[in-house]
Design a protein around this motif. Structure first.
Motif, mmCIF file in Angstrom:
data_model
loop_
_atom_site.group_PDB
_atom_site.id
_atom_site.type_symbol
_atom_site.label_atom_id
_atom_site.label_comp_id
_atom_site.label_asym_id
_atom_site.label_seq_id
_atom_site.Cartn_x
_atom_site.Cartn_y
_atom_site.Cartn_z
ATOM 1 N N MET A 1 0.675 -1.037 -0.281
ATOM 2 C CA MET A 1 -0.032 -0.141 0.234
ATOM 3 C C MET A 1 0.730 1.505 0.261
ATOM 4 O O MET A 1 -0.092 2.337 -0.723
ATOM 5 C CB MET A 1 -0.956 -0.117 0.931
ATOM 6 N N ASN A 2 2.005 1.147 0.292
ATOM 7 C CA ASN A 2 2.649 2.338 0.746
ATOM 8 C C ASN A 2 3.586 2.909 -0.496
ATOM 9 O O ASN A 2 3.789 4.307 -0.805
ATOM 10 C CB ASN A 2 3.892 2.636 2.071
ATOM 11 N N LEU A 3 3.742 1.703 -0.830
ATOM 12 C CA LEU A 3 4.556 1.813 -2.478
ATOM 13 C C LEU A 3 3.593 2.898 -3.432
ATOM 14 O O LEU A 3 3.856 2.892 -4.201
ATOM 15 C CB LEU A 3 4.841 0.431 -2.987
ATOM 16 N N LEU A 4 2.347 2.245 -3.243
ATOM 17 C CA LEU A 4 1.174 2.243 -3.775
ATOM 18 C C LEU A 4 0.482 4.239 -3.914
ATOM 19 O O LEU A 4 1.058 4.696 -4.964
ATOM 20 C CB LEU A 4 0.038 1.979 -3.657
ATOM 21 N N LEU A 5 1.167 4.374 -2.492
ATOM 22 C CA LEU A 5 0.678 6.113 -2.410
ATOM 23 C C LEU A 5 2.107 6.404 -2.665
ATOM 24 O O LEU A 5 1.991 7.992 -3.687
ATOM 25 C CB LEU A 5 0.699 6.289 -0.646
ATOM 26 N N VAL A 6 2.936 6.321 -2.798
ATOM 27 C CA VAL A 6 4.208 6.861 -3.495
ATOM 28 C C VAL A 6 4.031 7.046 -4.738
ATOM 29 O O VAL A 6 4.462 8.449 -5.439
ATOM 30 C CB VAL A 6 5.488 6.987 -2.208
ATOM 31 N N PHE A 7 3.724 5.942 -5.335
ATOM 32 C CA PHE A 7 4.072 6.107 -6.569
ATOM 33 C C PHE A 7 3.019 6.746 -7.878
ATOM 34 O O PHE A 7 2.732 7.515 -8.240
ATOM 35 C CB PHE A 7 3.252 4.584 -7.464
ATOM 36 N N THR A 51 5.556 17.847 7.130
ATOM 37 C CA THR A 51 5.759 17.832 8.630
ATOM 38 C C THR A 51 5.153 18.064 9.728
ATOM 39 O O THR A 51 5.292 17.459 11.164
ATOM 40 C CB THR A 51 7.688 18.218 8.555
ATOM 41 N N GLY A 52 5.412 19.870 10.233
ATOM 42 C CA GLY A 52 4.608 20.072 10.998
ATOM 43 C C GLY A 52 3.061 19.933 10.878
ATOM 44 O O GLY A 52 2.656 19.336 12.274
ATOM 45 N N ALA A 53 2.467 19.592 10.539
ATOM 46 C CA ALA A 53 0.906 19.104 9.993
ATOM 47 C C ALA A 53 1.087 17.488 10.784
ATOM 48 O O ALA A 53 -0.051 17.039 11.585
ATOM 49 C CB ALA A 53 0.319 18.392 8.689
ATOM 50 N N ALA A 54 2.399 16.381 11.161
ATOM 51 C CA ALA A 54 2.068 15.009 11.351
ATOM 52 C C ALA A 54 2.526 15.182 12.233
ATOM 53 O O ALA A 54 2.278 14.734 13.130
ATOM 54 C CB ALA A 54 3.216 14.916 10.173
ATOM 55 N N SER A 55 3.274 16.176 12.758
ATOM 56 C CA SER A 55 3.724 16.657 14.393
ATOM 57 C C SER A 55 3.344 16.730 15.434
ATOM 58 O O SER A 55 2.384 16.778 16.069
ATOM 59 C CB SER A 55 4.896 17.429 14.024
ATOM 60 N N ALA A 56 2.504 18.010 14.640
ATOM 61 C CA ALA A 56 1.696 18.953 16.150
ATOM 62 C C ALA A 56 -0.153 18.228 15.390
ATOM 63 O O ALA A 56 -0.817 18.534 16.289
ATOM 64 C CB ALA A 56 1.241 20.109 15.241
ATOM 65 N N HIS A 57 -0.757 17.665 14.403
ATOM 66 C CA HIS A 57 -2.397 17.478 14.272
ATOM 67 C C HIS A 57 -2.296 16.120 13.912
ATOM 68 O O HIS A 57 -3.387 15.411 13.889
ATOM 69 C CB HIS A 57 -2.489 18.107 13.547
ATOM 70 N N LEU A 59 -1.408 14.213 11.360
ATOM 71 C CA LEU A 59 -1.336 13.886 10.110
ATOM 72 C C LEU A 59 -1.039 12.088 9.923
ATOM 73 O O LEU A 59 -0.080 11.935 9.955
ATOM 74 C CB LEU A 59 -0.802 14.842 8.792
ATOM 75 N N PRO A 60 -2.069 11.747 9.263
ATOM 76 C CA PRO A 60 -2.007 10.315 8.777
ATOM 77 C C PRO A 60 -0.565 10.274 8.031
ATOM 78 O O PRO A 60 -0.646 10.940 6.964
ATOM 79 C CB PRO A 60 -3.310 9.741 8.365
ATOM 80 N N GLN A 61 -0.225 9.103 8.835
ATOM 81 C CA GLN A 61 0.696 8.603 8.036
ATOM 82 C C GLN A 61 1.179 8.626 5.657
ATOM 83 O O GLN A 61 1.653 9.096 5.504
ATOM 84 C CB GLN A 61 1.420 7.083 8.295
ATOM 85 N N ASN A 62 -0.100 7.822 5.733
ATOM 86 C CA ASN A 62 -0.846 7.348 4.582
ATOM 87 C C ASN A 62 -0.475 9.298 3.267
ATOM 88 O O ASN A 62 -0.382 9.255 2.428
ATOM 89 C CB ASN A 62 -1.826 7.215 3.925
ATOM 90 N N ALA A 63 -0.874 10.227 4.612
ATOM 91 C CA ALA A 63 -1.011 11.305 3.394
ATOM 92 C C ALA A 63 0.682 11.946 3.335
ATOM 93 O O ALA A 63 0.657 12.726 2.555
ATOM 94 C CB ALA A 63 -1.421 12.461 4.148
ATOM 95 N N THR A 64 0.950 11.820 4.430
ATOM 96 C CA THR A 64 3.039 12.219 4.131
ATOM 97 C C THR A 64 3.277 10.867 3.334
ATOM 98 O O THR A 64 4.087 11.843 2.730
ATOM 99 C CB THR A 64 3.368 12.169 5.899
ATOM 100 N N LEU A 65 3.073 10.243 3.119
ATOM 101 C CA LEU A 65 3.747 9.155 1.803
ATOM 102 C C LEU A 65 2.820 9.965 0.351
ATOM 103 O O LEU A 65 4.315 9.673 -0.314
ATOM 104 C CB LEU A 65 2.941 7.337 2.066
ATOM 105 N N LEU A 66 1.765 9.865 1.105
ATOM 106 C CA LEU A 66 0.790 10.256 -1.131
ATOM 107 C C LEU A 66 1.994 11.949 -1.117
ATOM 108 O O LEU A 66 2.012 11.757 -2.192
ATOM 109 C CB LEU A 66 0.052 10.351 -0.444
ATOM 110 N N LEU A 67 1.636 13.044 0.080
ATOM 111 C CA LEU A 67 1.324 14.194 -0.861
ATOM 112 C C LEU A 67 3.735 13.991 -0.604
ATOM 113 O O LEU A 67 3.613 14.963 -1.157
ATOM 114 C CB LEU A 67 0.791 14.942 0.030
#
Length: 122
Positions: A1-7, A51-57, A59-67
């Motif tokens: 799934m992670n690879l697909l999000l990055v792709f 990165t700020g959104a992931a740290s403070a709020h 942000l799901p890892q899937n969103a970080t991988l995709l975006l």
């Protein structure tokens, strides 16, 4: 799934980078690579914000991988930055090469920090 999000993110980021670079360069009659410079600075800002959104709020890892990894990874480009800096040096545009190298480093770091702070504090 992670690879697909990055792709999938990369499929969006790469054409965005190409189109943005062409649009910016068409407006500048200069040897300086304004397209790559602007793309890398804006990408650094977005990645800092993610990165700020992931740290403070949380942000799901899937969103970080995709975006972050996918879109920003394909949108920004260190290889083109390096190539264009060397090309400027070879063409004798020493001031522009220095501005590109130092400006990209300083502005990119500042943009990433600003994006991080903006989402970390909100």
């Amino acid at each position: 799934m992670n690879l697909l999000l990055v792709f999938l993110g990369g499929m969006l980021g790469a054409p965005l980078r190409y189109l943005a670079d062409k649009a910016v360069q068409a407006r500048h009659d200069s040897v300086f690579p304004w397209g790559t410079f602007g793309i890398n600075i804006s990408g650094a800002f977005v990645l800092g914000a993610l990165t700020g959104a992931a740290s403070a709020h949380g942000l799901p890892q899937n969103a970080t991988l995709l975006l972050g990894t996918g879109v920003c990874g394909a949108f920004t480009t260190f290889s083109t930055f390096g190539y264009e800096t060397v090309r400027l040096l070879e063409d004798g545009s020493l001031a522009e090469a220095g501005l590109n190298a130092l400006g990209s480093l300083l502005a990119g770091t500042a943009a990433a920090a600003a994006g991080f702070a903006l989402l970390q504090l909100s």
